[in-house]
Design a protein around this motif. Structure first.
Motif, short mmCIF file in Angstrom:
data_model
loop_
_atom_site.label_atom_id
_atom_site.label_comp_id
_atom_site.label_asym_id
_atom_site.label_seq_id
_atom_site.Cartn_x
_atom_site.Cartn_y
_atom_site.Cartn_z
N LEU A 401 0.83 -1.21 0.00
CA LEU A 401 0.00 0.00 0.00
C LEU A 401 0.86 1.26 0.00
CD1 LEU A 401 -2.77 -1.02 2.59
CD2 LEU A 401 -2.90 -1.11 0.11
N LEU A 402 1.88 1.27 0.85
CA LEU A 402 2.77 2.43 0.92
C LEU A 402 3.50 2.65 -0.40
CD1 LEU A 402 4.22 1.89 4.50
CD2 LEU A 402 2.96 3.91 3.75
N GLN A 403 3.98 1.56 -0.99
CA GLN A 403 4.69 1.68 -2.26
C GLN A 403 3.78 2.25 -3.33
OE1 GLN A 403 7.67 -1.16 -4.71
NE2 GLN A 403 5.62 -1.99 -4.52
N LYS A 404 2.55 1.78 -3.36
CA LYS A 404 1.62 2.22 -4.40
C LYS A 404 1.39 3.73 -4.33
CE LYS A 404 -2.43 2.94 -6.54
NZ LYS A 404 -3.29 4.14 -6.48
N ILE A 405 1.11 4.25 -3.13
CA ILE A 405 0.79 5.67 -3.03
C ILE A 405 2.02 6.55 -3.11
CG2 ILE A 405 -1.38 5.29 -1.79
CD1 ILE A 405 0.03 5.97 0.80
N CYS A 406 3.14 6.07 -2.59
CA CYS A 406 4.34 6.91 -2.53
C CYS A 406 5.09 6.97 -3.85
CB CYS A 406 5.27 6.44 -1.41
SG CYS A 406 4.57 6.65 0.24
N THR A 407 5.20 5.83 -4.54
CA THR A 407 5.95 5.85 -5.79
C THR A 407 5.17 6.53 -6.91
OG1 THR A 407 5.16 3.63 -6.42
CG2 THR A 407 7.23 3.77 -5.19
N THR A 408 3.86 6.43 -6.91
CA THR A 408 3.09 7.14 -7.93
C THR A 408 3.14 8.64 -7.67
OG1 THR A 408 1.06 6.73 -6.65
CG2 THR A 408 1.51 5.26 -8.49
N ASN A 409 3.05 9.02 -6.41
CA ASN A 409 3.12 10.44 -6.07
C ASN A 409 4.47 11.03 -6.44
OD1 ASN A 409 3.76 12.67 -3.77
ND2 ASN A 409 1.58 12.66 -4.27
N GLU A 410 5.54 10.33 -6.07
CA GLU A 410 6.87 10.83 -6.42
C GLU A 410 7.13 10.67 -7.91
OE1 GLU A 410 11.31 10.99 -4.55
OE2 GLU A 410 10.29 9.06 -4.42
N VAL A 475 7.44 -0.66 13.16
CA VAL A 475 8.45 0.25 12.60
C VAL A 475 9.82 -0.40 12.61
CG1 VAL A 475 9.66 2.43 12.96
CG2 VAL A 475 7.17 2.35 13.14
N ALA A 476 10.19 -1.03 13.73
CA ALA A 476 11.51 -1.65 13.84
C ALA A 476 11.68 -2.78 12.82
CB ALA A 476 11.71 -2.18 15.25
N SER A 477 10.61 -3.52 12.56
CA SER A 477 10.69 -4.62 11.61
C SER A 477 10.81 -4.11 10.18
CB SER A 477 9.45 -5.51 11.75
OG SER A 477 9.50 -6.59 10.85
N VAL A 478 10.00 -3.14 9.81
CA VAL A 478 10.03 -2.60 8.45
C VAL A 478 11.35 -1.89 8.16
CG1 VAL A 478 8.99 -0.88 6.91
CG2 VAL A 478 7.52 -2.42 8.22
N LEU A 479 11.85 -1.16 9.16
CA LEU A 479 13.08 -0.38 8.96
C LEU A 479 14.31 -1.10 9.50
CD1 LEU A 479 11.96 3.29 9.73
CD2 LEU A 479 11.96 2.04 7.56
N ASP A 480 14.23 -2.42 9.56
CA ASP A 480 15.38 -3.20 10.02
C ASP A 480 16.60 -2.87 9.16
OD1 ASP A 480 16.92 -5.10 11.35
OD2 ASP A 480 16.34 -6.70 9.96
N GLY A 481 17.67 -2.42 9.79
CA GLY A 481 18.86 -2.01 9.07
C GLY A 481 19.07 -0.51 9.08
N ALA A 482 18.03 0.25 9.46
CA ALA A 482 18.17 1.70 9.57
C ALA A 482 18.84 2.07 10.88
CB ALA A 482 16.80 2.37 9.47
N ALA A 483 19.28 3.30 11.00
CA ALA A 483 19.90 3.78 12.23
C ALA A 483 18.90 3.71 13.39
CB ALA A 483 20.41 5.20 12.06
N PHE A 524 8.20 7.71 5.96
CA PHE A 524 8.44 6.35 6.45
C PHE A 524 8.82 5.43 5.30
CE2 PHE A 524 6.46 2.21 7.92
CZ PHE A 524 7.48 1.89 8.81
N PHE A 525 8.08 5.52 4.19
CA PHE A 525 8.39 4.65 3.07
C PHE A 525 9.71 5.04 2.42
CE2 PHE A 525 8.10 3.10 -1.34
CZ PHE A 525 8.00 1.74 -1.06
N LYS A 526 10.01 6.32 2.38
CA LYS A 526 11.30 6.75 1.83
C LYS A 526 12.44 6.19 2.68
CE LYS A 526 13.89 10.83 0.32
NZ LYS A 526 13.88 12.32 0.19
N ALA A 527 12.25 6.15 3.99
CA ALA A 527 13.27 5.56 4.87
C ALA A 527 13.44 4.08 4.56
CB ALA A 527 12.87 5.76 6.33
N TYR A 528 12.34 3.39 4.26
CA TYR A 528 12.42 1.99 3.87
C TYR A 528 13.21 1.84 2.57
CZ TYR A 528 10.89 -2.56 2.07
OH TYR A 528 10.86 -3.82 1.54
N GLN A 529 12.93 2.70 1.60
CA GLN A 529 13.66 2.67 0.33
C GLN A 529 15.16 2.91 0.55
OE1 GLN A 529 11.45 5.76 -1.77
NE2 GLN A 529 10.60 4.22 -3.16
#
Length: 537
Positions: A401-410, A475-483, A524-529
């Protein structure tokens, strides 16, 4: 000729030419000349990379050159699809007239067997990402919808209805070299994305059904089969059905399965794609999936695959935009310098390329999760599944869902910035494919649930699972590997927003909270990317 005449002949002549740019653009190979795509493929395909790499290298010239020229030809406004409702003998045929180049492109693209068991998922994924670089081109949405139809047929086999197995074979593996095309018809005039508001009626007819009523927004109107949502007579719950466009032996006669196509829509983008209004008059329909759970089936399988594919498409759009903008900026001289040598232009080029790489990395990472999950397409998450499995399935659902709305918008912004590098030529339809792809991105932003609807869905989803999956864990699971600081920041913000009136009555406070929720999801999705990008680099 006297001297004065010779001077008159040469005055006003301009020898400027775009040939150097055109020769380079037309010689581009969209895989060979895209190092980041190759790097991403190598990272995720792993042990099968060498084999897949060679197959993509062999495939890429076809899409980069041959299919690209066909896509440009079918984009001309004078060859847009139109309806021929009757033949010369007053028979209702509802023929959708499309140019010869469209039929050729469609046959070749589907002839690849993108969803066949003979092709590995990663080979298919990369081939589709390259194919999406054509823009819609009349084939992107049909590919996506066919994937969804195959997904639902595989999820719910029914030996009591042998026709369903035949349809699966026709769409997935092809019959005598011919691959059928799928569609999904769910939208009605009164509801749009509000599927519970469906009024299309399904009347029992033995083990099958007959459909009566109207679907208002039906893309891939030329499809062979469609997934259709409707309410069984006497029920207030939506069910799902597979509807053949023609019954056996009737396609050649152009006799449709008891339905009419009222008209073809005139759209901002995806103009090569026939989108129609369909009126069912007793069309034969095969039930599929649990009765009265049509919304969960449609969303959990068909729409999930469509939304997933839109993210893949946006990566393809952005990669092409970055490649061609960089090529032009290195060619075009203005005020004594190349376009790329101006800081403002250089900053835009950097943003376009960064966004393309982020989006590509994110698309690969989400697809990798999709392949790792057992039965990622479900009409709801089974509460009896192991907790960790439920959490990963939930991650996948929200990331799609996040990818769909964020990548089309960007994507809209990226294509707009890329066109600006070309200046006036950036909006010339014959000069570049970017204006056409820009319009396609705008349309993709509305497909399969517009932004506000999906933002609402994500908010409700997170609230719904809070008793077994806390916001901080999510959040911790999705952004695993982030600071650590990044994870803490997003965790705190999410916990705060879940206490705010994001979905409350309209007020200054709720509108402010809703705006912050919109911004949070994008960030949030940009941080995942960014995490996905760092893993590839």
């Amino acid at each position: 000729m006297n001297i004065a005449s010779q001077e008159n002949e040469t005055r006003g002549n301009n020898s400027y030419t775009f040939n150097e740019f055109l020769e380079k653009r037309e010689s581009l190979d969209w895989y060979r000349d895209e190092p980041f795509l190759q790097k991403a493929a190598k990272h995720y395909v792993r042990s099968d990379y060498d084999q897949v790499h060679e197959k993509i290298r062999s495939f890429s010239p076809t899409v980069s050159l041959k299919w690209n020229k066909l896509a440009d030809q079918i984009a001309r406004p004078e060859v847009r699809p139109y309806m021929l409702h009757f033949d010369a003998f007053n028979h209702r045929i509802d023929r959708i007239v499309r140019p010869m180049e469209m039929h050729q492109l469609e046959q070749e693209v589907f002839g690849e067997g993108m969803f066949s068991s003979k092709m590995t998922p990663w080979e298919s994924f990369i081939k589709r990402m390259l194919t999406h670089q054509l823009g819609e081109a009349g084939v992107a949405c049909p590919l996506t919808c066919t994937h969804g139809l195959i997904g639902i047929l595989e999820q719910f086999p029914n030996p009591e209805i042998p026709e369903l197995q035949e349809i699966l074979e026709h769409t997935k593996e092809g019959i005598n070299g011919e691959f059928a095309i799928g569609a999904q018809f769910m939208t009605e005039i009164q509801g749009g994305s509000d599927l519970p508001a469906n009024l299309l009626e399904a009347v029992p007819d033995g083990k099958n059904y007959r459909l009566y009523g109207n679907k208002f927004f039906c893309s891939v109107a030329h499809a062979d089969y469609s997934v259709v949502t409707a309410k069984i007579s006497g029920s207030d719950k939506v069910s799902t059905f597979i509807v053949p466009s023609w019954l056996p032996g009737e396609k050649e006669k152009e006799k449709r399965n008891s339905y009419e196509i009222n008209r073809i829509k005139w759209k901002l983008g995806t103009a090569e794609l026939p989108t129609g209004e369909i009126n069912y008059k007793g069309a034969l329909a095969y039930p599929i999936g649990p009765k009265d759970k049509g919304i969960a089936v449609a969303v959990g399988i068909v729409l999930t695959l469509s939304r997933l594919e839109i993210g893949i498409a946006c990566a393809g759009f952005m990669l092409r935009a970055a490649r061609e903008a960089n090529l032009y900026a290195d060619f075009r001289m203005v005020f004594g310098k190349k376009v790329k040598e101006f800081p403002l232009a250089a900053s835009k080029l950097k943003y376009i390329e960064d966004a393309a790489h982020r989006t590509t990395a994110g698309a690969f990472k989400i697809y990798d999760l999709f392949l790792k999950l057992e039965q990622p397409l479900n009409p709801g998450i089974n509460s009896e599944s192991p907790l960790e499995t439920r959490k990963q399935l939930f991650n996948f659902r929200e990331l799609v869902l996040l990818q769909k709305i964020c990548t089309t918008n960007e994507g809209v912004k990226v294509l707009n910035e890329a066109m600006s590098i070309f200046a006036g030529h950036g909006v010339m339809e014959e000069f570049s494919s970017l204006p056409r792809i820009f319009r396609d991105v705008v349309v993709n932003e509305q497909w399969e649930g517009p932004r506000n609807l999906l933002l609402t869905q994500i908010y409700r989803d997170i609230q719904r699972v809070i008793d077994w999956y806390t916001p901080k864990e999510f959040v911790a699971s999705v952004l695993d590997g982030a600071a650590h600081e990044t994870i803490e920041k997003f965790s705190a913000k999410l916990e705060d927003l879940l206490q705010r009136p994001v979905l409350g009555e309209v007020s200054d406070a709720s509108m402010e909270a809703a705006t912050e929720w919109d911004e949070f999801c994008s960030d949030f999705f940009k941080a995942y990317q960014e995490v996905a990008l760092s893993e590839i680099k």
